[in-house]
Design an enzyme around this catalytic site. Structure first.
Site, PDB file in Angstrom:
ATOM      1  CB  CYS A 264      -0.974   0.068   0.990  1.00  0.00           C
ATOM      2  SG  CYS A 264      -2.249  -1.210   1.087  1.00  0.00           S
TER       3      CYS A 264
HETATM    4  C1  UDX Z   1      -0.753  -0.162   5.831  1.00  0.00           C
HETATM    5  C2  UDX Z   1      -1.800   0.700   6.667  1.00  0.00           C
HETATM    6  O1  UDX Z   1      -1.344   0.870   7.938  1.00  0.00           O
HETATM    7  C3  UDX Z   1      -3.230   0.599   6.148  1.00  0.00           C
HETATM    8  O2  UDX Z   1      -4.050   1.294   7.117  1.00  0.00           O
HETATM    9  C4  UDX Z   1      -3.307   0.322   4.997  1.00  0.00           C
HETATM   10  O3  UDX Z   1      -4.690   0.006   4.796  1.00  0.00           O
HETATM   11  C5  UDX Z   1      -2.672  -0.472   3.882  1.00  0.00           C
HETATM   12  O4  UDX Z   1      -1.277  -0.246   4.261  1.00  0.00           O
HETATM   13  P1  UDX Z   1       0.303  -2.354   5.956  1.00  0.00           P
HETATM   14  O5  UDX Z   1       0.634  -2.458   4.724  1.00  0.00           O
HETATM   15  O6  UDX Z   1      -0.254  -3.769   6.509  1.00  0.00           O
HETATM   16  O7  UDX Z   1      -0.820  -1.401   6.185  1.00  0.00           O
HETATM   17  O8  UDX Z   1       1.808  -2.052   6.878  1.00  0.00           O
HETATM   18  P2  UDX Z   1       2.130  -1.267   8.304  1.00  0.00           P
HETATM   19  O9  UDX Z   1       1.742  -2.373   9.422  1.00  0.00           O
HETATM   20  O10 UDX Z   1       1.163  -0.017   8.180  1.00  0.00           O
HETATM   21  O11 UDX Z   1       3.469  -1.016   7.961  1.00  0.00           O
HETATM   22  C6  UDX Z   1       3.995  -0.709   6.702  1.00  0.00           C
HETATM   23  C7  UDX Z   1       5.513  -0.391   6.730  1.00  0.00           C
HETATM   24  O12 UDX Z   1       6.064   0.589   7.577  1.00  0.00           O
HETATM   25  C8  UDX Z   1       6.154  -1.493   7.094  1.00  0.00           C
HETATM   26  O13 UDX Z   1       7.375  -2.055   6.055  1.00  0.00           O
HETATM   27  C9  UDX Z   1       6.896  -1.209   8.310  1.00  0.00           C
HETATM   28  O14 UDX Z   1       8.174  -1.836   8.606  1.00  0.00           O
HETATM   29  C10 UDX Z   1       6.974   0.230   8.046  1.00  0.00           C
HETATM   30  N1  UDX Z   1       7.217   1.300   9.373  1.00  0.00           N
HETATM   31  C11 UDX Z   1       5.901   1.231  10.220  1.00  0.00           C
HETATM   32  C12 UDX Z   1       8.071   1.781   9.896  1.00  0.00           C
HETATM   33  O15 UDX Z   1       9.500   1.728   9.081  1.00  0.00           O
HETATM   34  N2  UDX Z   1       8.174   2.690  10.873  1.00  0.00           N
HETATM   35  C13 UDX Z   1       6.918   2.707  11.714  1.00  0.00           C
HETATM   36  O16 UDX Z   1       7.044   3.642  12.476  1.00  0.00           O
HETATM   37  C14 UDX Z   1       5.778   1.990  11.423  1.00  0.00           C
END
Ligand code: UDX
Length: 427
Positions: A264
């Site tokens: 996403c």
């Molecule tokens: C995300 C959104 O959270 C969700 O609301 C939307 O519908 C789809 O995209 P998701 O792709 O499942 O969900 O992942 P998420 O848990 O949000 O993490 C995304 C990425 O960000 C991961 O690679 C994670 O490692 C990274 N991340 C997250 C960081 O690098 N730092 C953070 O503080 C949080």
């Protein structure tokens, strides 16, 4: 109510079982026959926490599956479009699947007498529901808006927690062109304790993009601050913890490291950039969000080289291949550019992920995959931590297997130890 769900990917199947759990009669529709057969047998096409239980509970009762659009439209009052919206090679949204699903729905609506509502749940750039989906349905059904209804109802589901997020949302957004359709779509969520935001389709579409773009911005912001803090010898985690106490900022998504991946954030930020460009606006900030994210994996390899010098022929352990923990999904995982850069520099990669080895082997067939972290670390010259898997936190004696005990941590997983050369990416 009677609902049909078009597309049984991640969003479709989760929405279908959750609507069934809320007491609706649900028909899943997909062009992929084997997928439909699986759903009928109560086997989910993807892994999601809680999905198997709900599918088993409802399959064959108030949840059925078919490849027949006509049957699904005839036997439901509302159809949700939940098909994929991939990016083209420039990052622009590819609406071809949305268009063909809309055409099929329109064809089926042609012979239906009763009022029917089409709801777009797929993530689509603003104006798509009104300017792309609606005209296609009108053309194929030979009906005009009013004879059927149209609405946009985005999802905000996190991978791994999608069933929980559907049943316990912090927002439900319903964008409709007429009150009647909006009322019906909002009523489908009765039983869920959450206020429904009512608006028009293009605003609903924008809310979804802004949500993801803002979260991605928080991460890239934290990464930039982390990069500055590292040079200054400041612990960025201490900084962001204090900053996150401000109620206007909040403590989440401030973890710096290797950056964001997944199906996403990268795709949606790029699609919003392309949409902005299309309407004549240059989105400077959004471009930087992507640039910082692309820089982080490069910085990891630079750090490695700054310690090891030439990495040609050196064995580098890569721990974590999935884009985040608790999933086997490697889409846009930050480990992909890191492995590519290591290979381009002639290094040997020894990888381990608790769930994603197999998926990554389809991208990199020429690296070594291991069954556990200790085997991956054995004889290595350095280790790079790419995914926040819980089990990496307790790694300890496994590092004794390394030839050279250098750890580059991209996820702030370890507590520094005396006998290890521990290098944090942003701390
Ligand atoms: C995300 C959104 O959270 C969700 O609301 C939307 O519908 C789809 O995209 P998701 O792709 O499942 O969900 O992942 P998420 O848990 O949000 O993490 C995304 C990425 O960000 C991961 O690679 C994670 O490692 C990274 N991340 C997250 C960081 O690098 N730092 C953070 O503080 C949080």
């Amino acid at each position: 109510m009677k609902i049909s769900v078009i597309g049984t990917g991640y969003v479709g199947i989760v929405s279908a079982v959750c609507f069934a759990e809320l007491g609706h009669e649900v028909i899943c529709v997909d062009v992929d026959r084997p997928k439909i057969d699986k759903i009928k047998a109560g086997i989910p096409p993807i892994y999601e926490e809680g999905l198997t239980e709900l599918l088993n509970k409802h399959a064959g009762k108030n949840l059925s599956a078919t490849t027949d659009y006509n049957f699904a439209v005839k036997n439901s009052e509302v159809s949700f479009i939940c098909v994929g919206t991939p990016s083209d090679q420039h990052g622009k949204i590819d609406l071809s699947i949305i268009k063909s699903a809309s055409a099929s729905l329109g064809d089926s609506l042609r012979t239906k007498q009763e009022y029917h509502i089409v709801v777009v749940k797929s993530t689509v750039v603003p104006e798509t529901t009104e300017k792309v989906v609606l005209p296609i349905i009108e053309e194929h059904s030979k009906k005009h808006l009013g004879n059927f209804g149209i609405a946009m109802n985005p999802e905000f589901l996190r991978e791994g927690k999608a069933v929980h997020d559907f049943m316990h949302p912090d927002k439900i957004v319903v964008g409709s062109m007429d009150k009647k359709s909006g009322d019906v779509v909002a009523s489908l969520y009765n039983g869920i304790d959450c206020e429904v935001t009512r608006t028009n389709p293009r605003t609903a579409e924008m809310i979804k993009y802004v949500n993801n773009a803002y979260l991605a911005t928080k991460i890239s912001f934290s990464n930039e601050i982390g990069n500055i803090c590292k040079i200054l010898g400041i612990n960025t985690y201490e900084v962001m913890k204090a900053v996150g106490r401000d109620f206007r900022i909040g403590p989440h998504f401030l973890n710096s490291g290797a950056g964001f991946g997944g199906s996403c954030f990268p795709k949606d930020v790029k699609a919003l950039i392309e949409k902005a460009k299309e309407i004549g606006y240059e989105p400077v900030l959004l471009r930087s969000v992507i640039s910082v994210n692309e820089m982080q994996p490069e910085r990891m390899v630079q750090l490695l080289k700054s310690r090891l010098g030439n990495i040609k022929g050196r064995k580098i352990a890569v721990l974590g291949l999935a884009f985040k923990n608790d999933t086997d999904d490697i889409r846009e995982s930050r480990s992909i550019p890191v492995i590519k850069e290591l290979l381009d520099n002639g290094a040997m990669v020894s990888a381990y992920d608790p769930m994603a080895n197999e998926n990554m082997s389809k991208i990199f067939g020429n690296i070594q995959y291991n069954e556990n972290a200790a085997d991956a670390l054995n004889g290595s010259d350095a280790c790079m931590i790419m995914t926040e898997w819980e089990e990496f936190r307790s790694l300890d004696k496994e590092f004794n297997q390394m030839k050279n005990k250098l750890i580059i941590d991209g996820r702030h997983m370890l507590t520094p130890k005396k006998d290890l050369e521990y290098v944090g990416l942003c701390w």
